[in-house]
Design a protein around this motif. Structure first.
Motif, PDB file in Angstrom:
ATOM      1  N   LEU A  38       0.807  -1.218   0.000  1.00  0.00           N
ATOM      2  CA  LEU A  38       0.000   0.000   0.000  1.00  0.00           C
ATOM      3  C   LEU A  38       0.842   1.271   0.000  1.00  0.00           C
ATOM      4  O   LEU A  38       0.424   2.291  -0.546  1.00  0.00           O
ATOM      5  CB  LEU A  38      -0.947   0.005   1.209  1.00  0.00           C
ATOM      6  N   ASP A  39       2.035   1.220   0.633  1.00  0.00           N
ATOM      7  CA  ASP A  39       2.860   2.418   0.755  1.00  0.00           C
ATOM      8  C   ASP A  39       4.294   2.001   1.073  1.00  0.00           C
ATOM      9  O   ASP A  39       4.517   0.977   1.719  1.00  0.00           O
ATOM     10  CB  ASP A  39       2.319   3.312   1.886  1.00  0.00           C
ATOM     11  N   VAL A  40       5.240   2.798   0.618  1.00  0.00           N
ATOM     12  CA  VAL A  40       6.660   2.580   0.927  1.00  0.00           C
ATOM     13  C   VAL A  40       7.258   3.939   1.242  1.00  0.00           C
ATOM     14  O   VAL A  40       7.133   4.875   0.445  1.00  0.00           O
ATOM     15  CB  VAL A  40       7.409   1.949  -0.278  1.00  0.00           C
ATOM     16  N   ARG A  41       7.912   4.063   2.424  1.00  0.00           N
ATOM     17  CA  ARG A  41       8.525   5.335   2.822  1.00  0.00           C
ATOM     18  C   ARG A  41       9.536   5.124   3.939  1.00  0.00           C
ATOM     19  O   ARG A  41       9.410   4.164   4.691  1.00  0.00           O
ATOM     20  CB  ARG A  41       7.477   6.332   3.281  1.00  0.00           C
ATOM     21  N   PRO A  42      10.511   6.017   4.060  1.00  0.00           N
ATOM     22  CA  PRO A  42      11.410   5.966   5.220  1.00  0.00           C
ATOM     23  C   PRO A  42      10.598   6.311   6.475  1.00  0.00           C
ATOM     24  O   PRO A  42       9.797   7.254   6.466  1.00  0.00           O
ATOM     25  CB  PRO A  42      12.442   7.053   4.940  1.00  0.00           C
ATOM     26  N   ALA A  43      10.766   5.518   7.521  1.00  0.00           N
ATOM     27  CA  ALA A  43      10.005   5.773   8.748  1.00  0.00           C
ATOM     28  C   ALA A  43      10.645   5.047   9.922  1.00  0.00           C
ATOM     29  O   ALA A  43      11.399   4.098   9.753  1.00  0.00           O
ATOM     30  CB  ALA A  43       8.553   5.313   8.585  1.00  0.00           C
ATOM     31  N   ALA A  44      10.283   5.499  11.119  1.00  0.00           N
ATOM     32  CA  ALA A  44      10.734   4.878  12.360  1.00  0.00           C
ATOM     33  C   ALA A  44       9.635   3.988  12.910  1.00  0.00           C
ATOM     34  O   ALA A  44       8.452   4.218  12.675  1.00  0.00           O
ATOM     35  CB  ALA A  44      11.084   5.946  13.383  1.00  0.00           C
ATOM     36  N   SER A  45      10.031   2.971  13.651  1.00  0.00           N
ATOM     37  CA  SER A  45       9.088   2.148  14.389  1.00  0.00           C
ATOM     38  C   SER A  45       8.949   2.772  15.769  1.00  0.00           C
ATOM     39  O   SER A  45       9.867   2.679  16.591  1.00  0.00           O
ATOM     40  CB  SER A  45       9.600   0.711  14.500  1.00  0.00           C
ATOM     41  N   LEU A  46       7.841   3.415  16.024  1.00  0.00           N
ATOM     42  CA  LEU A  46       7.654   4.107  17.303  1.00  0.00           C
ATOM     43  C   LEU A  46       7.396   3.140  18.451  1.00  0.00           C
ATOM     44  O   LEU A  46       7.683   3.445  19.599  1.00  0.00           O
ATOM     45  CB  LEU A  46       6.512   5.118  17.182  1.00  0.00           C
ATOM     46  N   LYS A  47       6.869   1.951  18.147  1.00  0.00           N
ATOM     47  CA  LYS A  47       6.566   0.979  19.198  1.00  0.00           C
ATOM     48  C   LYS A  47       7.777   0.138  19.588  1.00  0.00           C
ATOM     49  O   LYS A  47       7.972  -0.172  20.749  1.00  0.00           O
ATOM     50  CB  LYS A  47       5.439   0.048  18.744  1.00  0.00           C
ATOM     51  N   ALA A  48       8.584  -0.257  18.590  1.00  0.00           N
ATOM     52  CA  ALA A  48       9.682  -1.190  18.859  1.00  0.00           C
ATOM     53  C   ALA A  48      11.063  -0.553  18.755  1.00  0.00           C
ATOM     54  O   ALA A  48      12.048  -1.166  19.113  1.00  0.00           O
ATOM     55  CB  ALA A  48       9.590  -2.378  17.901  1.00  0.00           C
ATOM     56  N   GLY A  49      11.136   0.657  18.239  1.00  0.00           N
ATOM     57  CA  GLY A  49      12.422   1.302  18.029  1.00  0.00           C
ATOM     58  C   GLY A  49      13.028   0.879  16.708  1.00  0.00           C
ATOM     59  O   GLY A  49      12.626  -0.110  16.110  1.00  0.00           O
ATOM     60  N   GLY A  50      13.969   1.638  16.241  1.00  0.00           N
ATOM     61  CA  GLY A  50      14.593   1.343  14.961  1.00  0.00           C
ATOM     62  C   GLY A  50      13.939   2.118  13.831  1.00  0.00           C
ATOM     63  O   GLY A  50      12.867   2.697  13.993  1.00  0.00           O
ATOM     64  N   ALA A  51      14.596   2.120  12.695  1.00  0.00           N
ATOM     65  CA  ALA A  51      14.084   2.848  11.542  1.00  0.00           C
ATOM     66  C   ALA A  51      14.603   2.194  10.274  1.00  0.00           C
ATOM     67  O   ALA A  51      15.552   1.419  10.299  1.00  0.00           O
ATOM     68  CB  ALA A  51      14.515   4.308  11.597  1.00  0.00           C
ATOM     69  N   GLY A  52      13.967   2.519   9.184  1.00  0.00           N
ATOM     70  CA  GLY A  52      14.367   1.990   7.885  1.00  0.00           C
ATOM     71  C   GLY A  52      13.318   2.338   6.858  1.00  0.00           C
ATOM     72  O   GLY A  52      12.595   3.323   6.989  1.00  0.00           O
ATOM     73  N   ILE A  53      13.213   1.511   5.850  1.00  0.00           N
ATOM     74  CA  ILE A  53      12.174   1.691   4.844  1.00  0.00           C
ATOM     75  C   ILE A  53      10.957   0.911   5.340  1.00  0.00           C
ATOM     76  O   ILE A  53      11.034  -0.305   5.558  1.00  0.00           O
ATOM     77  CB  ILE A  53      12.620   1.157   3.464  1.00  0.00           C
TER      78      ILE A  53
END
Length: 82
Positions: A38-53
């Motif tokens: 549905l969507d692809v974007r750079p973002a952080a995981s606010l619940k588990a920590g970490g970031a990526g695509i």
């Protein structure tokens, strides 16, 4: 509480260089095909920590997030409290 759970993935690499996730290996004998991206974007995981695509995907009618962090895939999973 959530944590990162690294998962094995089935992915397709296109001639244009795009990475398209096709399925998630959740555990032995558990392969979940991705119905639609549905969507692809750079973002952080606010619940588990970490970031990526971050890939927003539809899997068995449910909207789920998958992250590609450097060269590893993870999902947000419930953390067991001992």
């Amino acid at each position: 509480m959530s944590c990162k759970r690294y998962v094995e993935m089935v992915v397709k690499y296109t001639a244009a260089g795009k990475i398209e996730p096709l399925a998630v290996h959740w555990g032995p004998g558990q392969l979940f095909e991705i119905d639609r991206i549905l969507d692809v974007r750079p973002a952080a995981s606010l619940k588990a920590g970490g970031a990526g695509i971050r890939y927003t995907c539809r899997i068995q009618g449910h909207e789920k997030y998958l992250w590609l962090e450097e060269n590893r895939w993870f999902v947000e999973a419930k953390q067991d409290i001992l």
